[in-house]
Motif scaffolding. Structure first.
Motif, PDB file in Angstrom:
ATOM      1  N   SER A   1       0.838  -1.199   0.000  1.00  0.00           N
ATOM      2  CA  SER A   1       0.000   0.000   0.000  1.00  0.00           C
ATOM      3  C   SER A   1       0.869   1.243   0.000  1.00  0.00           C
ATOM      4  O   SER A   1       1.955   1.269   0.596  1.00  0.00           O
ATOM      5  CB  SER A   1      -0.890   0.024   1.245  1.00  0.00           C
ATOM      6  OG  SER A   1      -1.675  -1.137   1.306  1.00  0.00           O
TER       7      SER A   1
ATOM      8  N   TRP B   1       0.594   7.267   3.257  1.00  0.00           N
ATOM      9  CA  TRP B   1      -0.123   8.546   3.198  1.00  0.00           C
ATOM     10  C   TRP B   1       0.881   9.689   3.286  1.00  0.00           C
ATOM     11  O   TRP B   1       1.722   9.721   4.172  1.00  0.00           O
ATOM     12  CB  TRP B   1      -1.116   8.638   4.345  1.00  0.00           C
ATOM     13  CG  TRP B   1      -2.359   7.840   4.099  1.00  0.00           C
ATOM     14  CD1 TRP B   1      -2.489   6.497   4.186  1.00  0.00           C
ATOM     15  CD2 TRP B   1      -3.623   8.351   3.705  1.00  0.00           C
ATOM     16  NE1 TRP B   1      -3.760   6.120   3.875  1.00  0.00           N
ATOM     17  CE2 TRP B   1      -4.488   7.247   3.579  1.00  0.00           C
ATOM     18  CE3 TRP B   1      -4.130   9.618   3.449  1.00  0.00           C
ATOM     19  CZ2 TRP B   1      -5.827   7.379   3.206  1.00  0.00           C
ATOM     20  CZ3 TRP B   1      -5.460   9.748   3.092  1.00  0.00           C
ATOM     21  CH2 TRP B   1      -6.290   8.634   2.962  1.00  0.00           C
TER      22      TRP B   1
ATOM     23  N   GLU C   1      -1.985  14.501   1.476  1.00  0.00           N
ATOM     24  CA  GLU C   1      -3.205  13.700   1.566  1.00  0.00           C
ATOM     25  C   GLU C   1      -3.862  13.851   2.942  1.00  0.00           C
ATOM     26  O   GLU C   1      -5.088  13.946   3.049  1.00  0.00           O
ATOM     27  CB  GLU C   1      -2.884  12.231   1.288  1.00  0.00           C
ATOM     28  CG  GLU C   1      -2.537  11.950  -0.160  1.00  0.00           C
ATOM     29  CD  GLU C   1      -2.108  10.512  -0.387  1.00  0.00           C
ATOM     30  OE1 GLU C   1      -2.374  10.003  -1.482  1.00  0.00           O
ATOM     31  OE2 GLU C   1      -1.516   9.907   0.533  1.00  0.00           O
TER      32      GLU C   1
ATOM     33  N   ARG D   1      -7.332   6.274  -3.356  1.00  0.00           N
ATOM     34  CA  ARG D   1      -7.607   5.781  -2.004  1.00  0.00           C
ATOM     35  C   ARG D   1      -9.040   5.266  -1.938  1.00  0.00           C
ATOM     36  O   ARG D   1      -9.972   5.916  -2.418  1.00  0.00           O
ATOM     37  CB  ARG D   1      -7.455   6.901  -0.961  1.00  0.00           C
ATOM     38  CG  ARG D   1      -6.068   7.476  -0.867  1.00  0.00           C
ATOM     39  CD  ARG D   1      -5.129   6.511  -0.226  1.00  0.00           C
ATOM     40  NE  ARG D   1      -3.799   7.094  -0.076  1.00  0.00           N
ATOM     41  CZ  ARG D   1      -2.756   6.396   0.283  1.00  0.00           C
ATOM     42  NH1 ARG D   1      -2.847   5.116   0.515  1.00  0.00           N
ATOM     43  NH2 ARG D   1      -1.581   6.980   0.390  1.00  0.00           N
TER      44      ARG D   1
END
Length: 195
Positions: free
Chosen positions: A30, A33, A37, A57
């Protein structure tokens, strides 16, 4: 367990953290962040608004990050004092007054709390039809707590009062007479004097 085992695990965790920061991807693949964001999360209250700006996302990922950032909506637990106040207000007060008294809750959450505690709103009186005899019968039903369906069942009027009594050409005096017998009422005639 040996202390060296814990030291080895801590060193491995630190190496992994540095690698994630360097590559920008977690161990599961993944994307990490970014600050931009997270700022977007702070700017927009709705998950859908954030998802429009960050299409890569998922909604679940946005919800999870909101919880991590302590941005998710707090759950309010109703206190005994609030329930007691709701019990007094809910049957009679207007929707606006109730919402002003409980600013932490929406009207839907207030209704759910009332339903959970079996509070019911008072039924509003029947709307006038313009025919005095029918209006008085409806007012009497409201006063004794009958619904118009109850009146139709007792008077055997086949849904006349419950399903719009004046939709036909005019009032059905036979149905009115049956309703008066059930409600123990009488018809009185008033003559208008001519001048």
């Amino acid at each position: 367990m040996l202390l060296s085992y814990h030291a080895r695990s801590a060193a491995l965790s630190e190496r992994n953290r540095r690698r994630i920061q360097r590559e920008g991807v977690t161990m599961s693949g993944s994307i990490v962040w970014t600050e931009a964001e997270i700022q977007t999360l702070h700017q927009f209250p709705s998950n859908l608004q954030v998802h429009e700006r960050l299409p890569h996302r998922t909604i679940k990922a946005i919800e999870h990050q909101r919880r991590k950032q302590s941005l998710s909506r707090k759950i309010h637990w109703w206190t005994a004092a609030e329930i007691s106040k709701l019990r007094r207000m809910y049957p009679r007060c207007s929707k606006e007054e109730i919402c002003a008294t409980f600013p932490h809750a929406t009207w839907n959450s207030i209704k759910h709390a009332a339903l959970r505690h079996s509070f019911r709103r008072e039924k509003p009186p029947y709307k006038p039809t313009g025919h005095p005899a029918i209006d008085q019968i409806r007012a009497k039903c409201y006063a004794i707590g009958w619904s118009l369906v109850d009146l139709d069942l007792e008077a055997k009027t086949r849904g006349y009062f419950a399903h719009g009594c004046l939709r036909s050409k005019g009032p059905n005096y036979k149905a009115i007479h049956r309703a008066l017998n059930v409600l123990q009422g009488r018809i009185s005639i008033e003559w208008v004097e001519e001048r």
